[in-house]
Design a protein around this motif. Sequence first.
Motif, PDB file in Angstrom:
ATOM      1  N   ALA A 265      53.287 -18.818  52.781  1.00 48.43           N
ATOM      2  CA  ALA A 265      53.364 -17.353  52.653  1.00 48.43           C
ATOM      3  C   ALA A 265      54.182 -16.961  51.430  1.00 48.43           C
ATOM      4  CB  ALA A 265      53.959 -16.750  53.920  1.00 48.43           C
ATOM      5  N   ILE A 268      52.078 -17.710  48.257  1.00 48.69           N
ATOM      6  CA  ILE A 268      50.947 -16.787  48.088  1.00 48.69           C
ATOM      7  C   ILE A 268      51.434 -15.444  47.570  1.00 48.69           C
ATOM      8  CG2 ILE A 268      49.166 -15.488  49.316  1.00 48.69           C
ATOM      9  CD1 ILE A 268      48.961 -17.951  51.202  1.00 48.69           C
ATOM     10  N   SER A 269      52.519 -14.956  48.155  1.00 49.46           N
ATOM     11  CA  SER A 269      53.074 -13.677  47.728  1.00 49.46           C
ATOM     12  C   SER A 269      53.522 -13.726  46.276  1.00 49.46           C
ATOM     13  CB  SER A 269      54.252 -13.309  48.634  1.00 49.46           C
ATOM     14  OG  SER A 269      54.860 -12.121  48.207  1.00 49.46           O
ATOM     15  N   SER A 272      50.461 -13.821  43.869  1.00 44.08           N
ATOM     16  CA  SER A 272      49.784 -12.524  43.751  1.00 44.08           C
ATOM     17  C   SER A 272      50.486 -11.632  42.745  1.00 44.08           C
ATOM     18  CB  SER A 272      49.736 -11.832  45.120  1.00 44.08           C
ATOM     19  OG  SER A 272      48.988 -12.587  46.036  1.00 44.08           O
ATOM     20  N   SER A 310      44.788  -7.771  46.936  1.00 49.17           N
ATOM     21  CA  SER A 310      44.811  -9.009  47.708  1.00 49.17           C
ATOM     22  C   SER A 310      44.474  -8.777  49.174  1.00 49.17           C
ATOM     23  CB  SER A 310      46.182  -9.683  47.600  1.00 49.17           C
ATOM     24  OG  SER A 310      47.199  -8.812  48.036  1.00 49.17           O
ATOM     25  N   GLN A 315      46.112 -12.832  54.091  1.00 49.24           N
ATOM     26  CA  GLN A 315      47.032 -13.925  53.801  1.00 49.24           C
ATOM     27  C   GLN A 315      46.758 -15.121  54.713  1.00 49.24           C
ATOM     28  OE1 GLN A 315      51.616 -14.222  54.503  1.00 49.24           O
ATOM     29  NE2 GLN A 315      51.323 -13.360  52.453  1.00 49.24           N
ATOM     30  N   TRP A 318      44.054 -17.194  53.106  1.00 42.67           N
ATOM     31  CA  TRP A 318      44.634 -17.953  52.001  1.00 42.67           C
ATOM     32  C   TRP A 318      45.434 -19.130  52.537  1.00 42.67           C
ATOM     33  CZ3 TRP A 318      42.513 -17.215  47.659  1.00 42.67           C
ATOM     34  CH2 TRP A 318      42.208 -15.946  47.148  1.00 42.67           C
ATOM     35  N   ARG A 319      46.288 -18.827  53.530  1.00 40.19           N
ATOM     36  CA  ARG A 319      47.183 -19.854  54.066  1.00 40.19           C
ATOM     37  C   ARG A 319      46.409 -21.042  54.618  1.00 40.19           C
ATOM     38  NH1 ARG A 319      49.548 -17.853  59.288  1.00 40.19           N
ATOM     39  NH2 ARG A 319      47.677 -18.893  60.087  1.00 40.19           N
TER      40      ARG A 319
END
Length: 527
Positions: A265, A268-269, A272, A310, A315, A318-319
């Motif tokens: 997480a 990914i954040s 972005s 996004s 998420q 993505w994860r």
Amino acid sequence: MVYGNHKKLRVGTGILFSDKYIFSKDSSSITNSVLEEEEERTSIPFNWPVIGMMPDLFLNVHRAQDYITEILQESGGTFEFKGPWFANMDMLVTSDPANVNHILSKSFSNFQKGPEFEKMFDILGKGIFNAECESWESPRKTIMPLINHQGFQKFVGITSWNKLEKGLIPVLELAAKSGMEVDLQQLFAKFTFDTTCLLVLGHDPASPGIDLPESPLGNAFADAEEAVFYRHVVPRTCWKIQRWLQIGAEKKLTKARENLHQFLATNISSKSENLEGINQTAISQDGGGLDLLARYMKAVGVLKEENRTSDIVSQKIWRDALLNLIFAGKDIKGAGLTWFFWLLASNPIEESMVRKEILSNLQVKEGRWQFSNLEEMKKQVYLRGALCESLRLFPPVATQHKAPVNPDILPSGHSINPNTKTLLPFHAMGRMETIWGKVCWEFKPQRWISEQVGIAHEPSFKFTAFNAGPRSCKGKEICFIQMKIVAVALLCRFHFHILEGHQTVPDNSVILHMRHGLKLKVSTTSI
């Protein structure tokens, strides 16, 4: 010396009992010659009333891979396991290449992962390994072109070399200078975890070095793999109770899931936010240096410059996608390299052949070589053969299971009902005389080399290290690129000496790690 009731076989520099390897200086190759045997016995488990064949399974769970091999050798390649009544553990186990081809290719649409697969591998969420049908095909079509892009392959080579030059090589040089013992499996695990995170996320975890314990993230992956393995060999009720009470392997799995999800997480954040300035030309440039997450985000159109957000891809999606890629990249290469270096250290003649090829084809000065381009890796034919041979004997993913949607009849004549778990034991397949001949136990890189075409082709339903059929691993060449770079870089610089008496046995895990690691000492060399 005889261990229990089992056959004693010479393996590498050691003796293979059915459940352990014990090293002995006087041997140099794997052979299936039986040296001595106390008594004949059958490995076929007895089918007890009510409890089925579970007693034999529990008695042999510590040596699961060898046990499966013995059963299949005695049963002609296909065996029906009976679990306890009402436990839903009945399964069909087959190493027959015709059956494997039927299940993974010819009847691909009928044989899916089954209703139990996602429950056992729930840590992988809705990623590509758990997905079925359309939910599998869509992300695969997106991810595969990114992995096979020439620019990304160059990125793999450069990233792997940089991590070797700044991380693994200095650690081994220190070990050689000080004479200290190292666990090569642990070092490879750290190396492949770091490089995989760099390639997938663009983030370097900078795992601890030679004298420090495993990182929490490394432990999280190991705990998850162990828990998933035990879900395969105990009734579902047992591990569900453990999960409810939060005890044993299920407690570790819960903690591992929390750590991995938080790690992903955060990445990914961060990605972005940092990708806003990257345009499409950066991805299409030759060797643009973008990690898979950056390429993947751009490919599905989540950047603000394209007037999207996004939120289009949650998420969680993505994860799960990234976690699947890290699991595959980290473990397959790490385990593959560990067994490969053990086999070379156990077979000095084959090791010298690989070194001779390196010296002949690459620019090596005073034992030093530096990666420059991918083309020079293609010259290492004997090395490729040795890697294939190692993967044949020790495939990192040792087993796979499927379940038919509709009734089916396998080429072997076995009938199979809907939702019956069908186990494909890839580790056992490498040890079947019916598949690889009487020398199936020998480490023979030559079996992969043809004077006419270089590397000889073996059908994927026979050489199953990268799966077979539509779900075969499309990152196969990426795997070989990284393993070749590691092999050349280390063999140019070091000799590896396995500690006398060190036991080498496959661990109980969904990935074929060594249970006790690979303990050895290192010395420098020039070739």
